[in-house]
Design a protein around this motif. Structure first.
Motif, PDB file in Angstrom:
ATOM      1  N   ALA A  96       0.832  -1.209   0.000  1.00 31.27           N
ATOM      2  CA  ALA A  96       0.000   0.000   0.000  1.00 31.27           C
ATOM      3  C   ALA A  96       0.862   1.253   0.000  1.00 31.27           C
ATOM      4  O   ALA A  96       0.635   2.184  -0.799  1.00 31.27           O
ATOM      5  N   PHE A  97       1.854   1.276   0.871  1.00 29.96           N
ATOM      6  CA  PHE A  97       2.723   2.444   0.954  1.00 29.96           C
ATOM      7  C   PHE A  97       3.493   2.644  -0.347  1.00 29.96           C
ATOM      8  O   PHE A  97       3.619   3.774  -0.857  1.00 29.96           O
ATOM      9  N   GLY A  98       4.052   1.560  -0.884  1.00 30.28           N
ATOM     10  CA  GLY A  98       4.833   1.672  -2.102  1.00 30.28           C
ATOM     11  C   GLY A  98       4.010   2.182  -3.277  1.00 30.28           C
ATOM     12  O   GLY A  98       4.479   3.011  -4.074  1.00 30.28           O
ATOM     13  N   ARG A  99       2.768   1.726  -3.376  1.00 34.57           N
ATOM     14  CA  ARG A  99       1.887   2.177  -4.459  1.00 34.57           C
ATOM     15  C   ARG A  99       1.631   3.683  -4.356  1.00 34.57           C
ATOM     16  O   ARG A  99       1.644   4.402  -5.361  1.00 34.57           O
ATOM     17  N   LEU A 100       1.377   4.151  -3.154  1.00 34.78           N
ATOM     18  CA  LEU A 100       1.064   5.566  -2.984  1.00 34.78           C
ATOM     19  C   LEU A 100       2.290   6.454  -3.187  1.00 34.78           C
ATOM     20  O   LEU A 100       2.185   7.547  -3.755  1.00 34.78           O
ATOM     21  N   VAL A 101       3.438   6.001  -2.739  1.00 33.00           N
ATOM     22  CA  VAL A 101       4.665   6.773  -2.981  1.00 33.00           C
ATOM     23  C   VAL A 101       4.898   6.902  -4.480  1.00 33.00           C
ATOM     24  O   VAL A 101       5.241   7.980  -4.993  1.00 33.00           O
ATOM     25  N   GLU A 102       4.701   5.802  -5.217  1.00 36.49           N
ATOM     26  CA  GLU A 102       4.892   5.832  -6.655  1.00 36.49           C
ATOM     27  C   GLU A 102       3.856   6.736  -7.321  1.00 36.49           C
ATOM     28  O   GLU A 102       4.170   7.450  -8.293  1.00 36.49           O
ATOM     29  N   THR A 103       2.618   6.747  -6.796  1.00 37.70           N
ATOM     30  CA  THR A 103       1.584   7.623  -7.350  1.00 37.70           C
ATOM     31  C   THR A 103       1.932   9.085  -7.131  1.00 37.70           C
ATOM     32  O   THR A 103       1.710   9.937  -8.002  1.00 37.70           O
ATOM     33  N   VAL A 104       2.512   9.393  -5.973  1.00 40.22           N
ATOM     34  CA  VAL A 104       2.982  10.758  -5.719  1.00 40.22           C
ATOM     35  C   VAL A 104       4.092  11.121  -6.693  1.00 40.22           C
ATOM     36  O   VAL A 104       4.125  12.213  -7.261  1.00 40.22           O
ATOM     37  N   ARG A 105       5.015  10.178  -6.888  1.00 38.94           N
ATOM     38  CA  ARG A 105       6.160  10.450  -7.765  1.00 38.94           C
ATOM     39  C   ARG A 105       5.720  10.751  -9.198  1.00 38.94           C
ATOM     40  O   ARG A 105       6.229  11.671  -9.836  1.00 38.94           O
ATOM     41  N   ARG A 106       4.724   9.995  -9.682  1.00 40.65           N
ATOM     42  CA  ARG A 106       4.303  10.144 -11.077  1.00 40.65           C
ATOM     43  C   ARG A 106       3.263  11.243 -11.282  1.00 40.65           C
ATOM     44  O   ARG A 106       3.060  11.719 -12.392  1.00 40.65           O
ATOM     45  N   GLY A 107       2.584  11.628 -10.194  1.00 38.28           N
ATOM     46  CA  GLY A 107       1.453  12.534 -10.333  1.00 38.28           C
ATOM     47  C   GLY A 107       1.834  13.996 -10.339  1.00 38.28           C
ATOM     48  O   GLY A 107       2.991  14.382 -10.179  1.00 38.28           O
ATOM     49  N   ALA A 108       0.795  14.810 -10.521  1.00 39.16           N
ATOM     50  CA  ALA A 108       0.966  16.266 -10.510  1.00 39.16           C
ATOM     51  C   ALA A 108      -0.324  16.902 -10.025  1.00 39.16           C
ATOM     52  O   ALA A 108      -1.399  16.308 -10.106  1.00 39.16           O
TER      53      ALA A 108
END
Length: 321
Positions: free
Chosen positions: A272-284
């Motif tokens: 769960a944490f890894g998915r959200l960190v990656e979503t933050v990284r890719r998002g804007a």
């Protein structure tokens, strides 16, 4: 949630002729040593349900399993199905009065045991008989179904290993327990917990919010609110559909947030944490901020001191700055 049963055929595997003979002999030797030293094999009423950690696992589970079947409940504070299953198992441990002992393992505090048993999600229930482990079931389950599994376990322990436990009187300590002073209970938090136990996530969230309004530093209320909000978000989700949507649309932040909620509620904290960190990284923009806020909310569910939260905070800081 229906449990994913782990077939009791595992008991038959444990009872293979050579293994059963060795286990029976070991159990008999342990009972003889205990008798010679004046120790009793039967658990006291207060030890029918015990908290077990990595340091005490050999003594509290492996050695004890030579005298009585030990049922292990893998759980976590933030896991709502665990809160449904735990009280049932504890009540049955008292009702069975010494025919098995319930060992509760907090997976957040005992990751090595969690991994050693190969637990895929929580709650998960295993048993240990004469030092040998077998899976029972995973997920919350109705009491009648749990009784059936326990009856099979107890029968197998007696027939294959000669392990029967020993009867105790669960009421023997009732008088002493009644005399123990109770800690004062915050009525607002108590009402919130009752609402959560009854499945009223909305009522629980409102009560926890009232507690936070009165005391913004109330850590218990903050944790409770995060748990209630998580339950509200996941209870109507179709896991298969949500996961497919997220896989088909990796750039859809909302879909990723839903899967992260499902992962956490199922015990897959790091996923769960890894998915959200990656979503933050890719998002804007709004998507990025929504993922960041959701991650902080899930940190509250697991607890700020948890090493997985600490690691995820560092990962979040790296993608933000």
């Amino acid at each position: 949630m229906q449990p994913r049963n782990m077939p009791m055929s595992g008991v038959v595997d444990l009872a293979a002729v050579k293994a059963a003979g060795e286990a029976r002999q070991k159990a008999e030797e342990t009972r003889e040593r205990n008798a010679a030293s004046g120790e009793q094999g039967a658990p006291a009423p207060s030890s029918l349900v015990i908290d077990v950690d990595e340091a005490g696992f050999e003594r509290d589970v492996l050695e004890r399993s030579a005298e009585v079947p030990v049922v292990i409940d893998f759980w976590a504070e933030w896991c709502e199905p665990c809160k449904q299953l735990g009280p049932i198992l504890e009540r049955l441990a008292q009702a069975y009065a010494g025919r098995f002992v319930l060992a509760k393992v907090d997976v957040d505090q005992n990751q090595a045991l969690f991994q050693q048993f190969g637990v895929q999600g929580i709650p998960a229930v295993f048993a240990v008989i004469a030092g040998q482990a077998l899976p029972l079931f995973q997920g919350a389950a109705p009491e009648a179904q749990i009784r059936e599994v326990l009856d099979q376990l107890i029968q197998a322990a007696e027939e294959r290993f000669g392990i029967v436990g020993a009867p105790v009187d669960p009421s023997a300590e009732a008088e002493v327990e009644q005399q123990e002073p109770e800690a004062p209970v915050d009525p607002v938090l108590a009402a919130a917990e009752q609402s959560l136990a009854a499945g009223d996530a909305e009522g629980a969230a409102e009560a926890y919010q009232r507690a936070l309004d009165a005391n913004p530093a109330d850590a218990e209320a903050k944790l409770g609110l995060a748990r209630a909000e998580l339950i509200r978000r996941v209870r109507e989700l179709d896991p298969a559909a949500v996961r497919k949507e997220a896989a088909d649309n990796p750039g859809d932040a909302t879909a990723q947030l839903r899967v992260a909620d499902l992962d956490l509620s199922g015990g897959h904290v790091e996923d769960a944490f890894g998915r959200l960190v990656e979503t933050v990284r890719r998002g804007a923009g709004d998507d990025r901020n929504a993922a960041r806020v959701r991650l902080l909310e899930l940190f509250e569910v697991v607890g700020p001191e948890d090493p997985r939260v600490v690691a995820a905070r560092s990962a979040l800081a790296r993608v933000l700055f």
